[in-house]
Motif scaffolding. Sequence first.
Motif, mmCIF file in Angstrom:
data_model
loop_
_atom_site.group_PDB
_atom_site.id
_atom_site.type_symbol
_atom_site.label_atom_id
_atom_site.label_comp_id
_atom_site.label_asym_id
_atom_site.label_seq_id
_atom_site.Cartn_x
_atom_site.Cartn_y
_atom_site.Cartn_z
ATOM 1 N N LEU A 122 2.109 9.952 -10.051
ATOM 2 C CA LEU A 122 1.194 10.109 -11.188
ATOM 3 C C LEU A 122 0.243 11.285 -10.999
ATOM 4 O O LEU A 122 -0.404 11.722 -11.952
ATOM 5 N N GLY A 123 0.132 11.748 -9.762
ATOM 6 C CA GLY A 123 -0.823 12.817 -9.476
ATOM 7 C C GLY A 123 -2.252 12.329 -9.494
ATOM 8 O O GLY A 123 -3.181 13.112 -9.719
ATOM 9 N N PHE A 174 0.829 -1.203 0.000
ATOM 10 C CA PHE A 174 0.000 0.000 0.000
ATOM 11 C C PHE A 174 0.869 1.260 0.000
ATOM 12 O O PHE A 174 0.550 2.247 -0.686
ATOM 13 N N ASP A 175 1.961 1.251 0.760
ATOM 14 C CA ASP A 175 2.859 2.407 0.802
ATOM 15 C C ASP A 175 3.499 2.652 -0.563
ATOM 16 O O ASP A 175 3.605 3.794 -1.027
ATOM 17 N N ILE A 176 3.949 1.570 -1.212
ATOM 18 C CA ILE A 176 4.567 1.708 -2.536
ATOM 19 C C ILE A 176 3.556 2.237 -3.542
ATOM 20 O O ILE A 176 3.840 3.152 -4.334
ATOM 21 N N SER A 177 2.350 1.674 -3.517
ATOM 22 C CA SER A 177 1.315 2.092 -4.459
ATOM 23 C C SER A 177 0.920 3.541 -4.229
ATOM 24 O O SER A 177 0.656 4.288 -5.188
ATOM 25 N N PHE A 178 0.889 3.946 -2.963
ATOM 26 C CA PHE A 178 0.579 5.349 -2.678
ATOM 27 C C PHE A 178 1.657 6.262 -3.267
ATOM 28 O O PHE A 178 1.357 7.308 -3.847
ATOM 29 N N LEU A 179 2.925 5.859 -3.124
ATOM 30 C CA LEU A 179 4.028 6.654 -3.666
ATOM 31 C C LEU A 179 3.883 6.813 -5.177
ATOM 32 O O LEU A 179 3.986 7.918 -5.717
#
Length: 641
Positions: free
Chosen positions: A214-215, A204-209
Amino acid sequence: MNIFFRYCFIPVFILFMLCLVSCEQKPEATGAGPSVSVKGQSTADLISFILSLDTLKGSKKLRLIINQQDSMLSLLPDKEKNPFYHYFRARKFSLKKKKDSAFAAYQLMKGYRKNDDIELLRNNIIISYTIANGSMVEATLMNRIFSGLKTAETQKSCLTYLYYDIIAQAYYQNNNERKSLEYAAKYFAAHPYKNHPIIKQRYFDISFLLASRLGDLNKMLYYNNQARILAVDIKDSLALARTYDNQAQIYSKQRKTDKALDCSRIYFRFLKKTDNLNDIAYNNLATAFIQNGQPDSAIFYYRAGIEMEKKDPSGKRKTSPYLGLMDAYKFKGDYRSALAAADSLYKTEIRNNKAIEAAKIAELHEKYEVEKKDRSINDLNSRNKLNEKLINQQRWLLFMVLVVSLAAVSLFIISYRQLRLKDKNKLLAADNQRLIMEQKLLQVQLNPHFIFNAISNLQGLISSGNTSESVRYLKSFSGLLRAILEQNRKDFISIDEEISSLNNYLLLQQMRYADTFTYQISVSEEIDAQGILIPPMLIQPFIENSIEHGFRNIPYKGLLKISFEKQDNQLEITINDNGCGLSNTASVDQQKQSLAQTILAERFEALFCRYSQNASFKLTDKKNTGETGVLVKINIPIIND
């Protein structure tokens, strides 16, 4: 510094050193971390053990386990042949931040078979080290990564998720966040411990980053919400607090700077309360202040973060706080202080570069000492081996005398047999030369016969008074004659060359017998017309008989079909006409047909039959099938250029 900088390297190094050997049994994801030794365990246990290292939350326990396994494997007598020894040794170097030594140890890992899981792991790690500098990944290296992924997917290896991870890293470094997010999702789906809270939280942390890069606010909201639900579910207060830091980024992108500042404060207060404050937290809060138009508070927290960082024993300093200070002072209009911050930034970069160089020099010196010690051990081993060789030489001396004696006798026998074989080869070479001359003489017998008929055709055109046709015929005839003279110097020519000569010859005959016949030449797709060879002037006599005798005095237009096909691993040449056939020809024509057949049979004998190669031809009158004309089938061995 905001969350983007804090997690920018998380997706690029996740779990690229976790698995070994083959993965016949996929480990069951549980909440328990590793607690057993690799010593004395089966292959499946070892795989499960190594995979489970990814579920460790802190680095202390991981360091303890790695050191234990390295110590035990170092006691094995054949440790250099054991890939586990090199793997845990490399992990130990990596924990000590000795990247060069770790990389060298990983390269010593050898699989038990081609493309097994050890090889897949080693290649994955080497690629990870290659792209670890954060620069753009070139097409050649991307192809190498996808090749490894294809192998892993084909073998249904449990290491497949590592290749998804490294592809996500590569796309991240190539500024293709959308693709990086796609492969991060594949990485998580293929992870053998995807249901473990630590793995889920990390994903989840990686995907949030990536969503932040991507904005994409919707995805940022989704992944942060998933992280918050998980943190509440597992009662991880630190992970829950981190979601407020993520929420601060979301508010910042929505230009809700006051709410972003509130979320950053919540996160900062939690870290302070739990005694987990770090310079990054100061930097993130300072950034929130300056975005909210509060430069004085931003300057305070930037400086507090710098003072905390100075207590770091590693000696390395970050440059981002000085960049923030520059922005804050410029916001206030205090350009003198902004210049001082820029000077501190420059000095920090210089100090960091020197520290990096010093670390590299120290590591190289350590590597040199290790290699020096290894050389001393190798020299001692070499001397021991030399002494063993001297003892063995004395034991084998008597045996060698016997061997030399036997070799001398064998050499005499071999030399005698070679002399006899040389004499036999000379006789065979002479016989072969005689056969070659015979087939060339048979080939030359055809040329006067063809030239006589061609000149007769030319004489007929000249006598008819058609000067332009005679000149055109003479030009074509001279070109054909030159080709024939060149082909007479060869034993074999390609099918393309034979077809070219036939086209020239048939063109001349069509000029003589206008509107008398047409022809078709076909070559099957499985025939290589340039690479397969046939004897020159092989087909022309039969074609000439078809035109001169088969199409004479018939009330319809003649059709001549010539085909080259492959039948039963032989080349089959077919000459098929719709002429008057054999039964209606004069006795002189039959004699010419017989002459062509005799010459062809003799050529086959000289070229093929004496070397036990099958070659034959068959001439059939089609009247027995209710048709008109003659069918000739020639079968010869396929000879490649």
